[in-house]
Motif scaffolding. Sequence first.
Motif, PDB file in Angstrom:
ATOM      1  N   PRO A  17       5.257   4.748   1.781  1.00 28.84           N
ATOM      2  CA  PRO A  17       4.521   5.781   2.513  1.00 28.84           C
ATOM      3  C   PRO A  17       3.041   5.908   2.160  1.00 28.84           C
ATOM      4  O   PRO A  17       2.233   6.204   3.019  1.00 28.84           O
ATOM      5  N   ALA A  18       2.654   5.662   0.914  1.00 26.29           N
ATOM      6  CA  ALA A  18       1.261   5.889   0.528  1.00 26.29           C
ATOM      7  C   ALA A  18       0.497   4.619   0.167  1.00 26.29           C
ATOM      8  O   ALA A  18      -0.713   4.659   0.021  1.00 26.29           O
ATOM      9  N   THR A  19       1.192   3.493   0.010  1.00 22.45           N
ATOM     10  CA  THR A  19       0.540   2.283  -0.487  1.00 22.45           C
ATOM     11  C   THR A  19       0.906   1.069   0.352  1.00 22.45           C
ATOM     12  O   THR A  19       2.072   0.825   0.644  1.00 22.45           O
ATOM     13  N   LEU A  20      -0.117   0.307   0.699  1.00 20.42           N
ATOM     14  CA  LEU A  20       0.059  -0.995   1.332  1.00 20.42           C
ATOM     15  C   LEU A  20      -0.296  -2.045   0.291  1.00 20.42           C
ATOM     16  O   LEU A  20      -1.378  -1.996  -0.293  1.00 20.42           O
ATOM     17  N   THR A  21       0.614  -2.977   0.033  1.00 22.51           N
ATOM     18  CA  THR A  21       0.343  -4.096  -0.852  1.00 22.51           C
ATOM     19  C   THR A  21       0.375  -5.367  -0.028  1.00 22.51           C
ATOM     20  O   THR A  21       1.333  -5.611   0.708  1.00 22.51           O
ATOM     21  N   VAL A  22      -0.697  -6.148  -0.138  1.00 22.00           N
ATOM     22  CA  VAL A  22      -0.803  -7.410   0.589  1.00 22.00           C
ATOM     23  C   VAL A  22      -0.907  -8.529  -0.434  1.00 22.00           C
ATOM     24  O   VAL A  22      -1.820  -8.524  -1.265  1.00 22.00           O
ATOM     25  N   LEU A  37      -8.189  -9.750   7.457  1.00 29.55           N
ATOM     26  CA  LEU A  37      -8.863  -8.546   7.939  1.00 29.55           C
ATOM     27  C   LEU A  37      -8.065  -7.883   9.060  1.00 29.55           C
ATOM     28  O   LEU A  37      -7.810  -6.679   9.034  1.00 29.55           O
ATOM     29  N   GLU A  38      -7.652  -8.646  10.045  1.00 31.56           N
ATOM     30  CA  GLU A  38      -6.906  -8.085  11.176  1.00 31.56           C
ATOM     31  C   GLU A  38      -5.572  -7.487  10.736  1.00 31.56           C
ATOM     32  O   GLU A  38      -5.174  -6.424  11.229  1.00 31.56           O
ATOM     33  N   ALA A  39      -4.884  -8.151   9.818  1.00 38.65           N
ATOM     34  CA  ALA A  39      -3.592  -7.642   9.360  1.00 38.65           C
ATOM     35  C   ALA A  39      -3.752  -6.320   8.616  1.00 38.65           C
ATOM     36  O   ALA A  39      -2.985  -5.372   8.837  1.00 38.65           O
ATOM     37  N   VAL A  40      -4.764  -6.221   7.751  1.00 44.52           N
ATOM     38  CA  VAL A  40      -4.969  -4.977   7.012  1.00 44.52           C
ATOM     39  C   VAL A  40      -5.403  -3.864   7.959  1.00 44.52           C
ATOM     40  O   VAL A  40      -4.897  -2.742   7.872  1.00 44.52           O
ATOM     41  N   ILE A  41      -6.297  -4.155   8.882  1.00 41.92           N
ATOM     42  CA  ILE A  41      -6.731  -3.140   9.847  1.00 41.92           C
ATOM     43  C   ILE A  41      -5.541  -2.650  10.670  1.00 41.92           C
ATOM     44  O   ILE A  41      -5.413  -1.451  10.942  1.00 41.92           O
ATOM     45  N   GLU A  42      -4.658  -3.557  11.055  1.00 43.10           N
ATOM     46  CA  GLU A  42      -3.469  -3.159  11.815  1.00 43.10           C
ATOM     47  C   GLU A  42      -2.631  -2.152  11.035  1.00 43.10           C
ATOM     48  O   GLU A  42      -2.166  -1.157  11.585  1.00 43.10           O
ATOM     49  N   HIS A  43      -2.457  -2.386   9.741  1.00 37.29           N
ATOM     50  CA  HIS A  43      -1.696  -1.446   8.921  1.00 37.29           C
ATOM     51  C   HIS A  43      -2.451  -0.128   8.713  1.00 37.29           C
ATOM     52  O   HIS A  43      -1.839   0.931   8.681  1.00 37.29           O
ATOM     53  N   LEU A  44      -3.768  -0.210   8.564  1.00 36.79           N
ATOM     54  CA  LEU A  44      -4.551   1.009   8.356  1.00 36.79           C
ATOM     55  C   LEU A  44      -4.573   1.902   9.585  1.00 36.79           C
ATOM     56  O   LEU A  44      -4.689   3.121   9.469  1.00 36.79           O
ATOM     57  N   THR A  45      -4.494   1.314  10.759  1.00 32.24           N
ATOM     58  CA  THR A  45      -4.598   2.086  11.998  1.00 32.24           C
ATOM     59  C   THR A  45      -3.249   2.349  12.652  1.00 32.24           C
ATOM     60  O   THR A  45      -3.200   2.941  13.720  1.00 32.24           O
ATOM     61  N   ALA A  46      -2.178   1.905  12.016  1.00 35.43           N
ATOM     62  CA  ALA A  46      -0.840   2.139  12.574  1.00 35.43           C
ATOM     63  C   ALA A  46      -0.550   3.638  12.604  1.00 35.43           C
ATOM     64  O   ALA A  46      -1.067   4.409  11.793  1.00 35.43           O
ATOM     65  N   GLN A  48       1.176   6.187  11.459  1.00 38.72           N
ATOM     66  CA  GLN A  48       2.022   6.499  10.309  1.00 38.72           C
ATOM     67  C   GLN A  48       1.268   7.455   9.399  1.00 38.72           C
ATOM     68  O   GLN A  48       0.129   7.796   9.661  1.00 38.72           O
ATOM     69  N   ALA A  49       1.910   7.852   8.321  1.00 42.09           N
ATOM     70  CA  ALA A  49       1.230   8.705   7.329  1.00 42.09           C
ATOM     71  C   ALA A  49       0.048   7.932   6.764  1.00 42.09           C
ATOM     72  O   ALA A  49       0.124   6.726   6.574  1.00 42.09           O
ATOM     73  N   PRO A  50      -1.048   8.619   6.470  1.00 47.42           N
ATOM     74  CA  PRO A  50      -2.232   7.937   5.935  1.00 47.42           C
ATOM     75  C   PRO A  50      -1.934   7.256   4.594  1.00 47.42           C
ATOM     76  O   PRO A  50      -1.186   7.780   3.771  1.00 47.42           O
ATOM     77  N   LEU A  51      -2.535   6.103   4.398  1.00 41.55           N
ATOM     78  CA  LEU A  51      -2.389   5.381   3.139  1.00 41.55           C
ATOM     79  C   LEU A  51      -3.323   5.967   2.096  1.00 41.55           C
ATOM     80  O   LEU A  51      -4.442   6.365   2.399  1.00 41.55           O
ATOM     81  N   ARG A  52      -2.867   5.997   0.856  1.00 45.14           N
ATOM     82  CA  ARG A  52      -3.699   6.421  -0.260  1.00 45.14           C
ATOM     83  C   ARG A  52      -4.308   5.215  -0.973  1.00 45.14           C
ATOM     84  O   ARG A  52      -5.402   5.287  -1.511  1.00 45.14           O
ATOM     85  N   ASP A  53      -3.574   4.096  -0.960  1.00 43.41           N
ATOM     86  CA  ASP A  53      -4.017   2.896  -1.668  1.00 43.41           C
ATOM     87  C   ASP A  53      -3.750   1.646  -0.834  1.00 43.41           C
ATOM     88  O   ASP A  53      -2.709   1.540  -0.187  1.00 43.41           O
ATOM     89  N   VAL A  54      -4.693   0.719  -0.902  1.00 38.87           N
ATOM     90  CA  VAL A  54      -4.515  -0.623  -0.355  1.00 38.87           C
ATOM     91  C   VAL A  54      -4.670  -1.571  -1.531  1.00 38.87           C
ATOM     92  O   VAL A  54      -5.720  -1.607  -2.170  1.00 38.87           O
ATOM     93  N   ARG A  55      -3.603  -2.293  -1.858  1.00 34.96           N
ATOM     94  CA  ARG A  55      -3.595  -3.209  -2.998  1.00 34.96           C
ATOM     95  C   ARG A  55      -3.558  -4.633  -2.461  1.00 34.96           C
ATOM     96  O   ARG A  55      -2.653  -4.976  -1.719  1.00 34.96           O
TER      97      ARG A  55
END
Length: 137
Positions: A17-22, A37-46, A48-55
Amino acid sequence: MTTLPPSEFTLGFDHDPATLTVRVAGELDYDTSDDLLEAVIEHLTADQAPLRDVRLDFSELTWIDSSGLSALLMIHRRASAVGAALHLDNRPDVLERMLRITNVLDHLTAPPPGLRDARNGRAAVDEDDGITGAGAT
């Protein structure tokens, strides 16, 4: 002289819910940086609940060029815009050299403005996130 074929570029994703790990593997360069870049942007703009961390986990990164660095700068900009902190984990020597030479490591790993404590400029998030070892941020 033996020439080695380029490493296959792959991305792996873990999302809670709060963290995306790539997980980034292979060469992050002109041919592959847009994919990251496109994959991370897709997850950031999905939706869903806002992400707190992108790892971004670079334990299997074999190469990075200026296009890859540009993608990291754009990911930082996009993550900061939604209030998520960017972490560059398990940095291999090739990435570490690129970040030091260009002097962008501190910029890329600084917490977004919304997470700073206004009183002393320190991050308002827990500094000890349980990740240890070289390259953990």
